[in-house]
Design an enzyme around this catalytic site. Sequence first.
Site, PDB file in Angstrom:
ATOM      1  N   ARG A  58       0.836  -1.208   0.000  1.00  0.00           N
ATOM      2  CA  ARG A  58       0.000   0.000   0.000  1.00  0.00           C
ATOM      3  C   ARG A  58       0.874   1.262   0.000  1.00  0.00           C
ATOM      4  NH1 ARG A  58      -4.630   0.595   4.489  1.00  0.00           N
ATOM      5  NH2 ARG A  58      -2.859   1.198   5.761  1.00  0.00           N
ATOM      6  N   LYS A  84      -2.685   7.039   1.066  1.00  0.00           N
ATOM      7  CA  LYS A  84      -2.402   7.341   2.482  1.00  0.00           C
ATOM      8  C   LYS A  84      -1.315   8.414   2.492  1.00  0.00           C
ATOM      9  CE  LYS A  84      -2.063   4.876   6.856  1.00  0.00           C
ATOM     10  NZ  LYS A  84      -3.159   5.560   7.522  1.00  0.00           N
ATOM     11  N   GLU A  91     -16.178   6.778   5.659  1.00  0.00           N
ATOM     12  CA  GLU A  91     -15.332   6.102   6.651  1.00  0.00           C
ATOM     13  C   GLU A  91     -15.196   7.016   7.855  1.00  0.00           C
ATOM     14  OE1 GLU A  91     -11.229   5.547   5.424  1.00  0.00           O
ATOM     15  OE2 GLU A  91     -11.151   7.492   4.469  1.00  0.00           O
TER      16      GLU A  91
HETATM   17  N1  PMP Z   1      -9.244   5.051   7.032  1.00  0.00           N
HETATM   18  C1  PMP Z   1      -8.317   5.971   7.312  1.00  0.00           C
HETATM   19  C2  PMP Z   1      -8.569   7.381   6.928  1.00  0.00           C
HETATM   20  C3  PMP Z   1      -7.141   5.610   7.965  1.00  0.00           C
HETATM   21  O1  PMP Z   1      -6.205   6.525   8.240  1.00  0.00           O
HETATM   22  C4  PMP Z   1      -6.947   4.250   8.326  1.00  0.00           C
HETATM   23  C5  PMP Z   1      -5.670   3.821   8.991  1.00  0.00           C
HETATM   24  N2  PMP Z   1      -5.475   4.413  10.228  1.00  0.00           N
HETATM   25  C6  PMP Z   1      -7.959   3.325   8.040  1.00  0.00           C
HETATM   26  C7  PMP Z   1      -9.085   3.762   7.371  1.00  0.00           C
HETATM   27  C8  PMP Z   1      -7.824   1.881   8.416  1.00  0.00           C
HETATM   28  O2  PMP Z   1      -6.846   1.248   7.616  1.00  0.00           O
HETATM   29  P1  PMP Z   1      -5.933   0.088   8.174  1.00  0.00           P
HETATM   30  O3  PMP Z   1      -6.824  -0.985   8.656  1.00  0.00           O
HETATM   31  O4  PMP Z   1      -5.122  -0.349   6.993  1.00  0.00           O
HETATM   32  O5  PMP Z   1      -5.097   0.647   9.260  1.00  0.00           O
END
Ligand code: PMP
Length: 291
Positions: free
Chosen positions: A52, A151, A184
């Site tokens: 990622r 990200k 989200e």
């Molecule tokens: N959405 C956002 C905006 C995030 O920053 C994150 C990670 N902190 C997630 C969802 C969750 O992703 P992951 O399970 O890969 O940590």
Amino acid sequence: MSKWVWLNGQLVEREKAAISVFDHGILYGDGVFEGIRFYDRKVFKLDEHINRLFNSAKIIMLDIPYSKDEIKKAILLCCRESGLSDGYIRPVVTRGAGALGLAPWRCSNPSMFIIVDTLQLYPKEFYDNGMPIVTVATRRNIPEALNPMIKSLNYLNNIMAKIEAKNAGAEEAIMLNNDGYVAECTGDNIFIIRNNFIYTPPVSAGSLPGITMGAVVQLAADMGVKTVEKLFTRAEMYISDECFLTGTAAEVVPVIQIDGRVIGDGKPGVLTRKLVAAFHDYARKSGAPIE
Ligand code: PMP
């Protein structure tokens, strides 16, 4: 807390780890990062996080000056040197130092650093009794402007939402997309459960493709429960049987109230509790050993 930070290929004492004020990561938020956990001296989903990181970098045309293998080795080294058996890993790649002005091509050397630390995102009480959360007015970035699947170091959109949640007395915010569908939370993906089906918004709704999400969907499938990616509104959340959030830092957190509406019977739901426990076990069993 680790004594060391890995900075551009070397372990540097935490207090001495510094990057230039001319770095475009600082000046413009021009860079990408990951958040990774290690449990019992094993790094959880290391390959997925590295992939990622490289995908985020590719989208913003940032050439990471190390191979995936080199970064994995550096991460394992940082974990070992931290002396911790459980912790949080933060690899960051910035555009590097350059002239003032946006032009990324005037930054010749991207910077990379890796921090290892301990972290607890939410109080234990939320895992036992569930968390109340709220929807906020700040909309998630539209994918056509800054795609939430990157990200990137631009987290102001999420930070603004987090401030709104705090002002409303909640620890986490649900962010809608510009069409009014649930996208989200500020640092977590969101799921609702109705009639033994799990629903979560598709990434195209404006969310990060969560790595915890992927693991939880698989654990639910192993329990015979299907996850459907579907757009849903606030109203559909209010009448769900259960709700939970997933994220690397948060793991799996039950939600028991949304915008003042009690979810289910106001306690973490049966399936949610099973997923919290299953994820806890799975995360500690799998992963790349740090030595
Ligand atoms: N959405 C956002 C905006 C995030 O920053 C994150 C990670 N902190 C997630 C969802 C969750 O992703 P992951 O399970 O890969 O940590």
